[in-house]
Design a protein around this motif. Structure first.
Motif, PDB file in Angstrom:
ATOM      1  N   PHE A  47     -20.967   6.399  -2.938  1.00  0.00           N
ATOM      2  CA  PHE A  47     -19.940   6.212  -4.572  1.00  0.00           C
ATOM      3  C   PHE A  47     -21.396   5.143  -5.089  1.00  0.00           C
ATOM      4  N   GLY A  48     -21.170   4.605  -4.818  1.00  0.00           N
ATOM      5  CA  GLY A  48     -22.653   4.335  -4.823  1.00  0.00           C
ATOM      6  C   GLY A  48     -23.613   4.502  -5.635  1.00  0.00           C
ATOM      7  N   PHE A  49     -24.555   5.322  -4.979  1.00  0.00           N
ATOM      8  CA  PHE A  49     -25.772   6.235  -5.218  1.00  0.00           C
ATOM      9  C   PHE A  49     -24.529   7.336  -6.596  1.00  0.00           C
ATOM     10  N   LEU A  50     -24.244   7.786  -6.258  1.00  0.00           N
ATOM     11  CA  LEU A  50     -23.199   9.179  -6.844  1.00  0.00           C
ATOM     12  C   LEU A  50     -23.231   8.123  -8.724  1.00  0.00           C
ATOM     13  N   TRP A  51     -22.395   7.365  -8.883  1.00  0.00           N
ATOM     14  CA  TRP A  51     -22.177   6.808 -10.354  1.00  0.00           C
ATOM     15  C   TRP A  51     -23.495   6.135 -10.752  1.00  0.00           C
ATOM     16  N   TYR A  52     -24.707   5.511  -9.636  1.00  0.00           N
ATOM     17  CA  TYR A  52     -25.863   4.972 -10.285  1.00  0.00           C
ATOM     18  C   TYR A  52     -26.453   6.224 -10.778  1.00  0.00           C
ATOM     19  N   TYR A  53     -26.975   7.338  -9.982  1.00  0.00           N
ATOM     20  CA  TYR A  53     -27.886   8.212 -10.657  1.00  0.00           C
ATOM     21  C   TYR A  53     -27.365   9.517 -11.529  1.00  0.00           C
ATOM     22  N   SER A  54     -26.336   9.382 -11.288  1.00  0.00           N
ATOM     23  CA  SER A  54     -24.928   9.773 -12.599  1.00  0.00           C
ATOM     24  C   SER A  54     -24.938   9.163 -13.963  1.00  0.00           C
ATOM     25  N   ALA A  55     -25.489   7.552 -14.100  1.00  0.00           N
ATOM     26  CA  ALA A  55     -25.105   7.437 -15.288  1.00  0.00           C
ATOM     27  C   ALA A  55     -26.667   6.947 -15.795  1.00  0.00           C
ATOM     28  N   LYS A  56     -27.041   6.597 -14.649  1.00  0.00           N
ATOM     29  CA  LYS A  56     -27.800   6.422 -15.364  1.00  0.00           C
ATOM     30  C   LYS A  56     -29.299   7.986 -16.072  1.00  0.00           C
ATOM     31  N   GLU A  57     -28.844   8.900 -15.940  1.00  0.00           N
ATOM     32  CA  GLU A  57     -29.083   9.805 -15.969  1.00  0.00           C
ATOM     33  C   GLU A  57     -28.718  10.118 -17.213  1.00  0.00           C
ATOM     34  N   LYS A  58     -27.277   9.533 -17.959  1.00  0.00           N
ATOM     35  CA  LYS A  58     -26.852   9.727 -19.486  1.00  0.00           C
ATOM     36  C   LYS A  58     -27.012   9.385 -20.063  1.00  0.00           C
ATOM     37  N   LEU A  59     -27.234   7.961 -19.464  1.00  0.00           N
ATOM     38  CA  LEU A  59     -27.278   6.500 -20.441  1.00  0.00           C
ATOM     39  C   LEU A  59     -28.799   6.041 -21.041  1.00  0.00           C
ATOM     40  N   ILE A  60     -29.820   6.351 -19.842  1.00  0.00           N
ATOM     41  CA  ILE A  60     -31.714   6.139 -20.170  1.00  0.00           C
ATOM     42  C   ILE A  60     -31.914   7.122 -20.213  1.00  0.00           C
ATOM     43  N   ASP A  61     -31.738   8.017 -19.201  1.00  0.00           N
ATOM     44  CA  ASP A  61     -32.905   9.662 -19.150  1.00  0.00           C
ATOM     45  C   ASP A  61     -32.708   9.988 -19.666  1.00  0.00           C
ATOM     46  N   ASP A  62     -31.342  10.886 -20.603  1.00  0.00           N
ATOM     47  CA  ASP A  62     -30.940  11.035 -21.816  1.00  0.00           C
ATOM     48  C   ASP A  62     -30.940  10.560 -23.487  1.00  0.00           C
ATOM     49  N   GLY A  63     -30.779   8.671 -22.867  1.00  0.00           N
ATOM     50  CA  GLY A  63     -30.991   8.030 -24.230  1.00  0.00           C
ATOM     51  C   GLY A  63     -29.447   8.378 -24.630  1.00  0.00           C
ATOM     52  N   GLY A  64     -28.015   9.363 -24.042  1.00  0.00           N
ATOM     53  CA  GLY A  64     -26.810   9.298 -24.784  1.00  0.00           C
ATOM     54  C   GLY A  64     -26.387  10.277 -25.089  1.00  0.00           C
ATOM     55  N   ALA A  65     -27.926  11.531 -25.593  1.00  0.00           N
ATOM     56  CA  ALA A  65     -27.709  12.175 -26.080  1.00  0.00           C
ATOM     57  C   ALA A  65     -26.953  13.870 -25.009  1.00  0.00           C
ATOM     58  N   MET A  66     -26.057  14.575 -25.066  1.00  0.00           N
ATOM     59  CA  MET A  66     -26.150  15.080 -24.445  1.00  0.00           C
ATOM     60  C   MET A  66     -26.787  16.163 -23.813  1.00  0.00           C
ATOM     61  N   PRO A  67     -27.424  17.133 -23.133  1.00  0.00           N
ATOM     62  CA  PRO A  67     -27.965  17.485 -23.302  1.00  0.00           C
ATOM     63  C   PRO A  67     -28.056  18.567 -23.883  1.00  0.00           C
ATOM     64  N   ALA A  68     -29.326  20.126 -24.310  1.00  0.00           N
ATOM     65  CA  ALA A  68     -28.849  20.831 -25.215  1.00  0.00           C
ATOM     66  C   ALA A  68     -28.362  21.959 -25.092  1.00  0.00           C
ATOM     67  N   GLY A  69     -28.813  22.599 -23.610  1.00  0.00           N
ATOM     68  CA  GLY A  69     -27.965  23.644 -22.731  1.00  0.00           C
ATOM     69  C   GLY A  69     -25.842  23.339 -22.635  1.00  0.00           C
ATOM     70  N   LEU A  70     -26.049  22.016 -22.285  1.00  0.00           N
ATOM     71  CA  LEU A  70     -24.424  21.710 -22.158  1.00  0.00           C
ATOM     72  C   LEU A  70     -24.269  21.648 -23.666  1.00  0.00           C
ATOM     73  N   ALA A  71     -24.618  21.162 -24.360  1.00  0.00           N
ATOM     74  CA  ALA A  71     -24.520  20.708 -26.115  1.00  0.00           C
ATOM     75  C   ALA A  71     -23.999  22.433 -26.403  1.00  0.00           C
ATOM     76  N   LYS A  72     -24.848  22.887 -26.316  1.00  0.00           N
ATOM     77  CA  LYS A  72     -24.175  24.866 -26.621  1.00  0.00           C
ATOM     78  C   LYS A  72     -22.982  25.325 -25.992  1.00  0.00           C
ATOM     79  N   GLY A  73     -22.572  24.942 -24.880  1.00  0.00           N
ATOM     80  CA  GLY A  73     -21.727  24.774 -24.504  1.00  0.00           C
ATOM     81  C   GLY A  73     -20.168  24.760 -25.138  1.00  0.00           C
TER      82      GLY A  73
END
Length: 183
Positions: A47-73
């Motif tokens: 659970f630790g690694f699951l939520w760490y990498y998920s949160a990191k992707e959304k908040l840091i890597d993507d800077g809080g912006a939904m990726p274009a492919g998902l945004a289109k959906g």
């Protein structure tokens, strides 16, 4: 053996209620201790690694912006109108980060030790359930039914993990019952 070694062994060993009374149960105590630490390590790492990498992707890597492919959906959906796609992506990242921080707080509080109660760990698993529910809502809304089925599996596995944590020591009576030894 030094006094410190004895204290550490006592702290890390899973002991049933009758461990002091029956010296022949030392092998069983060793097996229970190994099983306990394997379960605890798997829960915290999984659970630790699951939520760490998920949160990191959304908040840091993507800077809080939904990726274009998902945004289109999600374009034109309820989430697009309220709270907005980027806001929803950020909120999901924050909830995932809260779950991760809960697991860290549980470790910092020493809840991984057999003699400690685990309220923060239980709460973190509860936040994990909320996170999976949010993910299910989002996938259901856009008709990603295969992902919904997978997420329900993760949700169910989290419920089972939550029940397993409730069986872990310091509840030696339940732990012994789970190990097949009746009093």
């Amino acid at each position: 053996m030094s006094t410190n070694a004895v204290h550490i062994r006592h702290l890390l060993t899973v002991r049933g209620e009758d461990a002091e009374a029956k010296p022949e149960s030392a092998a069983s105590t060793s097996i229970e201790t190994i099983a306990y630490w394997a379960v605890v390590a798997a829960i915290y790492m999984g659970f630790g690694f699951l939520w760490y990498y998920s949160a990191k992707e959304k908040l840091i890597d993507d800077g809080g912006a939904m990726p274009a492919g998902l945004a289109k959906g999600y374009a034109g959906s309820f989430v697009d109108s309220f709270p907005g796609l980027d806001a929803a992506w950020t909120i999901l990242g924050i909830v995932e980060a809260l779950a991760f921080l809960g697991f860290l707080a549980s470790i910092a509080a020493g809840e991984f030790l057999p003699g400690r109660r685990k309220p923060i760990l239980v709460a973190s698993l509860g936040v994990s359930l909320v996170t999976f529910a949010l993910l299910i809502f989002g996938q259901e809304m856009v008709g990603e039914f295969e992902s919904v089925a997978q997420l329900f599996g993760y949700f169910g596995a989290t419920v089972v993990t939550l029940l397993l944590v409730r069986l872990l020591p310091p509840r030696p009576g339940i732990w012994e019952l789970a190990a097949g030894r009746e009093k």
